[in-house]
Design a protein around this motif. Structure first.
Motif, PDB file in Angstrom:
ATOM      1  N   VAL A  89       0.833  -1.209   0.000  1.00  0.00           N
ATOM      2  CA  VAL A  89       0.000   0.000   0.000  1.00  0.00           C
ATOM      3  C   VAL A  89       0.867   1.260   0.000  1.00  0.00           C
ATOM      4  O   VAL A  89       0.488   2.277  -0.593  1.00  0.00           O
ATOM      5  CB  VAL A  89      -1.008   0.015   1.172  1.00  0.00           C
ATOM      6  CG1 VAL A  89      -1.996  -1.129   1.040  1.00  0.00           C
ATOM      7  CG2 VAL A  89      -0.329  -0.005   2.523  1.00  0.00           C
ATOM      8  N   GLU A  90       2.033   1.198   0.605  1.00  0.00           N
ATOM      9  CA  GLU A  90       2.935   2.345   0.565  1.00  0.00           C
ATOM     10  C   GLU A  90       3.418   2.601  -0.863  1.00  0.00           C
ATOM     11  O   GLU A  90       3.511   3.757  -1.307  1.00  0.00           O
ATOM     12  CB  GLU A  90       4.119   2.109   1.501  1.00  0.00           C
ATOM     13  CG  GLU A  90       3.755   2.247   2.977  1.00  0.00           C
ATOM     14  CD  GLU A  90       4.843   1.753   3.906  1.00  0.00           C
ATOM     15  OE1 GLU A  90       5.892   1.272   3.396  1.00  0.00           O
ATOM     16  OE2 GLU A  90       4.657   1.834   5.135  1.00  0.00           O
ATOM     17  N   GLN A  91       3.717   1.530  -1.589  1.00  0.00           N
ATOM     18  CA  GLN A  91       4.139   1.686  -2.981  1.00  0.00           C
ATOM     19  C   GLN A  91       3.012   2.243  -3.842  1.00  0.00           C
ATOM     20  O   GLN A  91       3.236   3.107  -4.693  1.00  0.00           O
ATOM     21  CB  GLN A  91       4.628   0.345  -3.533  1.00  0.00           C
ATOM     22  CG  GLN A  91       5.956  -0.104  -2.940  1.00  0.00           C
ATOM     23  CD  GLN A  91       6.363  -1.501  -3.391  1.00  0.00           C
ATOM     24  OE1 GLN A  91       5.551  -2.266  -3.906  1.00  0.00           O
ATOM     25  NE2 GLN A  91       7.624  -1.835  -3.190  1.00  0.00           N
ATOM     26  N   GLU A  92       1.794   1.760  -3.614  1.00  0.00           N
ATOM     27  CA  GLU A  92       0.669   2.291  -4.397  1.00  0.00           C
ATOM     28  C   GLU A  92       0.423   3.759  -4.081  1.00  0.00           C
ATOM     29  O   GLU A  92       0.133   4.562  -4.989  1.00  0.00           O
ATOM     30  CB  GLU A  92      -0.613   1.481  -4.152  1.00  0.00           C
ATOM     31  CG  GLU A  92      -1.793   2.097  -4.869  1.00  0.00           C
ATOM     32  CD  GLU A  92      -2.915   1.145  -5.172  1.00  0.00           C
ATOM     33  OE1 GLU A  92      -3.991   1.636  -5.548  1.00  0.00           O
ATOM     34  OE2 GLU A  92      -2.733  -0.069  -5.050  1.00  0.00           O
ATOM     35  N   PHE A  93       0.544   4.132  -2.825  1.00  0.00           N
ATOM     36  CA  PHE A  93       0.351   5.527  -2.452  1.00  0.00           C
ATOM     37  C   PHE A  93       1.373   6.414  -3.150  1.00  0.00           C
ATOM     38  O   PHE A  93       1.020   7.469  -3.708  1.00  0.00           O
ATOM     39  CB  PHE A  93       0.465   5.686  -0.928  1.00  0.00           C
ATOM     40  CG  PHE A  93       0.164   7.067  -0.443  1.00  0.00           C
ATOM     41  CD1 PHE A  93      -1.116   7.419  -0.040  1.00  0.00           C
ATOM     42  CD2 PHE A  93       1.155   8.039  -0.400  1.00  0.00           C
ATOM     43  CE1 PHE A  93      -1.402   8.710   0.402  1.00  0.00           C
ATOM     44  CE2 PHE A  93       0.883   9.328   0.035  1.00  0.00           C
ATOM     45  CZ  PHE A  93      -0.398   9.662   0.437  1.00  0.00           C
ATOM     46  N   LEU A 148      -6.513   3.038  -5.216  1.00  0.00           N
ATOM     47  CA  LEU A 148      -6.080   4.431  -5.208  1.00  0.00           C
ATOM     48  C   LEU A 148      -5.453   4.824  -6.538  1.00  0.00           C
ATOM     49  O   LEU A 148      -5.936   5.729  -7.224  1.00  0.00           O
ATOM     50  CB  LEU A 148      -5.090   4.693  -4.067  1.00  0.00           C
ATOM     51  CG  LEU A 148      -4.576   6.136  -3.964  1.00  0.00           C
ATOM     52  CD1 LEU A 148      -5.730   7.109  -3.696  1.00  0.00           C
ATOM     53  CD2 LEU A 148      -3.518   6.247  -2.867  1.00  0.00           C
ATOM     54  N   ASN A 149      -4.397   4.119  -6.938  1.00  0.00           N
ATOM     55  CA  ASN A 149      -3.665   4.565  -8.125  1.00  0.00           C
ATOM     56  C   ASN A 149      -4.457   4.382  -9.413  1.00  0.00           C
ATOM     57  O   ASN A 149      -4.420   5.248 -10.295  1.00  0.00           O
ATOM     58  CB  ASN A 149      -2.319   3.856  -8.228  1.00  0.00           C
ATOM     59  CG  ASN A 149      -1.406   4.533  -9.239  1.00  0.00           C
ATOM     60  OD1 ASN A 149      -1.347   5.757  -9.315  1.00  0.00           O
ATOM     61  ND2 ASN A 149      -0.694   3.742 -10.011  1.00  0.00           N
ATOM     62  N   THR A 150      -5.174   3.272  -9.547  1.00  0.00           N
ATOM     63  CA  THR A 150      -5.971   3.105 -10.766  1.00  0.00           C
ATOM     64  C   THR A 150      -7.100   4.128 -10.819  1.00  0.00           C
ATOM     65  O   THR A 150      -7.440   4.639 -11.891  1.00  0.00           O
ATOM     66  CB  THR A 150      -6.525   1.671 -10.869  1.00  0.00           C
ATOM     67  OG1 THR A 150      -5.428   0.772 -11.049  1.00  0.00           O
ATOM     68  CG2 THR A 150      -7.457   1.523 -12.066  1.00  0.00           C
TER      69      THR A 150
END
Length: 466
Positions: A89-93, A148-150
């Protein structure tokens, strides 16, 4: 930003659970016909109001700042509703921050071009140019595995282009999208520019797809649902990012340590629930033994379990049905002659990081997307064998290649039937500014703010004459 009215019956709420504990962590109002129609009318009114590019960019940039301020709350929400590890989740954020920043920049770059007319007799005194205008209302339907990212990749370019947007996030993971919508509202998004509707794809999604007021649909999800999206939208444009059985090829001259380290991450991040996740791993026979030893050690070291534990690298799958399907594919492969090197077991939704060997292309596990932390090793002797096996897939999203030969890299770049070929990187390598999309049953259209914003606008010709 507007969400549907809270007056809907509580009994029809979208209930969101922690994917590890099963605890209810949120309830959102499920959209019915009245709320859907209200959202469409609000979006239709909003899209007709002027919204200059500088204001669009400013809103998106303020949203980036607010997103970073709310980092802790967003990370915790995303971790609980997805079951992803803290690292995932940190990478996606971090990626979402980049994506929204690029969208803010693209709002100011969007432009047309001068069109030469002199080749046609009688047009010597005329001038032509193109301008980019919003399509109107963009429908964004987003998946559970990148809440989040998508979402940023879909609503960011749409807003940057000046459209109104209706977002239908995944029913299993809508809370992160709700937080992002709130952030955009606080950033100054004009009224009606973003509507968020919660509910199932078969009810809310299908109703929206059929509405002629939707000017463009952007969808990420399964190939089977993608076919429904295309059917229901008729002649209206769509962008489809669909399924895949992504391949990565380890050539005889590959850097084996680097490749093993990369695959151990790319095949198992988000518990393998990534459309570009390494699923079929083609390994040249001359390096097979050494590479398998290196990769086996890397995979065996991965810790699975409670995503709240900072040491956890692989969390649970999204549902028990997803886990059961993945188990069935692995068991079928084992009956057909495959061997388990690491993992191979599943308890509830927790699927142990699994590495299979002696896998052959006829097996179903090489043809169907598994969406689980499972990597299958397929040996090859001639490069043509690997290319032919990879291209035999009905999918074509991305492929990875490890080689130290420029000639080999260029040959594979030309011959692999995919939307992107990553040299000395896995199939799951992605920078958020690059064009990203597939071919064949992996869909069509491009993500990446500079590319998506063009798809979400109409190129209009303007001709001037005396």
């Amino acid at each position: 930003m507007s969400t549907m009215s809270q007056s809907s019956a509580a009994a029809r709420a979208v209930i969101v659970r922690d994917k590890w504990s099963g605890e209810v962590i949120g309830e959102l109002p499920r959209a019915g016909e009245r709320e859907i129609e209200q959202a469409l009318q609000a979006a239709e009114q909003a899209r007709r109001r002027p919204w200059p590019a500088r204001e669009r960019a400013a809103v998106l940039q303020r949203a980036v700042a607010l997103l970073e301020e709310r980092r802790t709350a967003v990370l915790e929400t995303m971790r609980r509703e997805t079951g992803f590890s803290r690292k995932d989740v940190e990478q996606e954020f971090a990626r979402a921050v980049v994506t929204l920043t690029l969208c803010a920049q693209e709002a100011l770059r969007l432009g047309g071009e001068v069109v030469p007319l002199d080749a046609s007799p009688g047009f010597e005194q005329r001038l032509a140019l193109t301008i980019r205008v919003p399509v109107g209302i963009v429908l964004a339907i987003t998946p559970f595995n990148a809440p989040l990212n998508t979402v940023c990749h879909k609503i960011g370019p749409a807003l940057a282009a000046g459209n109104a947007v209706i977002l239908k996030p995944a029913e299993l993971t809508p809370l992160t999208a709700a937080l992002l919508a709130q952030i955009l509202d606080e950033a100054g998004l004009p009224e009606g520019r973003l509507q968020v509707l919660y509910g199932s794809g078969s009810e809310v999604g299908l109703r929206l797809l059929r509405d002629p007021r939707i000017g463009f649909t952007t969808f990420t999800g399964s190939t089977e649902v993608g076919a429904i999206v295309k059917r229901e939208t008729g002649l209206r444009p769509v962008s489809l990012e669909l399924g895949s059985v992504s391949a990565t090829i380890i050539c005889a001259d590959a850097d084996l340590e680097r490749a093993a380290r990369d695959v151990a991450h790319a095949g198992y991040r988000k518990a393998g629930q990534v459309c570009t996740s390494v699923q079929s791993l083609f390994v040249h026979t001359s390096v097979e033994r050494e590479f398998v030893e290196r990769l086996s050690a890397q995979v065996a070291a991965l810790k699975s379990g409670d995503p709240a534990d900072p040491a956890t690298e692989v969390g649970p799958l999204i549902s028990e049905s997803a886990a059961a399907r993945a188990c069935a594919l692995v068991e079928e492969a084992l009956r057909s002659g495959a061997r388990v090197l690491v993992g191979g077991t599943c308890t509830g939704t927790l699927f142990q990081p699994t590495l299979l060997h002696e896998v052959a292309p006829p097996m179903r596990i090489t043809r169907e997307e598994i969406f689980a932390p499972v990597v299958s090793i397929v040996r090859f002797e001639r490069l043509d064998e690997a290319i032919e096996a990879a291209n035999a897939s009905r999918y074509g999203l991305q492929a990875g290649v490890y080689t130290s030969s420029l000639a080999t890299a260029l040959e594979l770049a030309r011959r692999l039937e995919v939307g992107g070929v990553i040299i000395n990187g896995t199939s799951s390598t992605r920078a958020d500014g690059m064009p990203y999309g597939g071919m064949k049953d992996s869909g069509f259209g491009k993500e990446g703010p500079a590319y998506a914003i063009r798809e979400m606008t109409v190129e209009r010709l303007v001709m001037l004459g005396p």
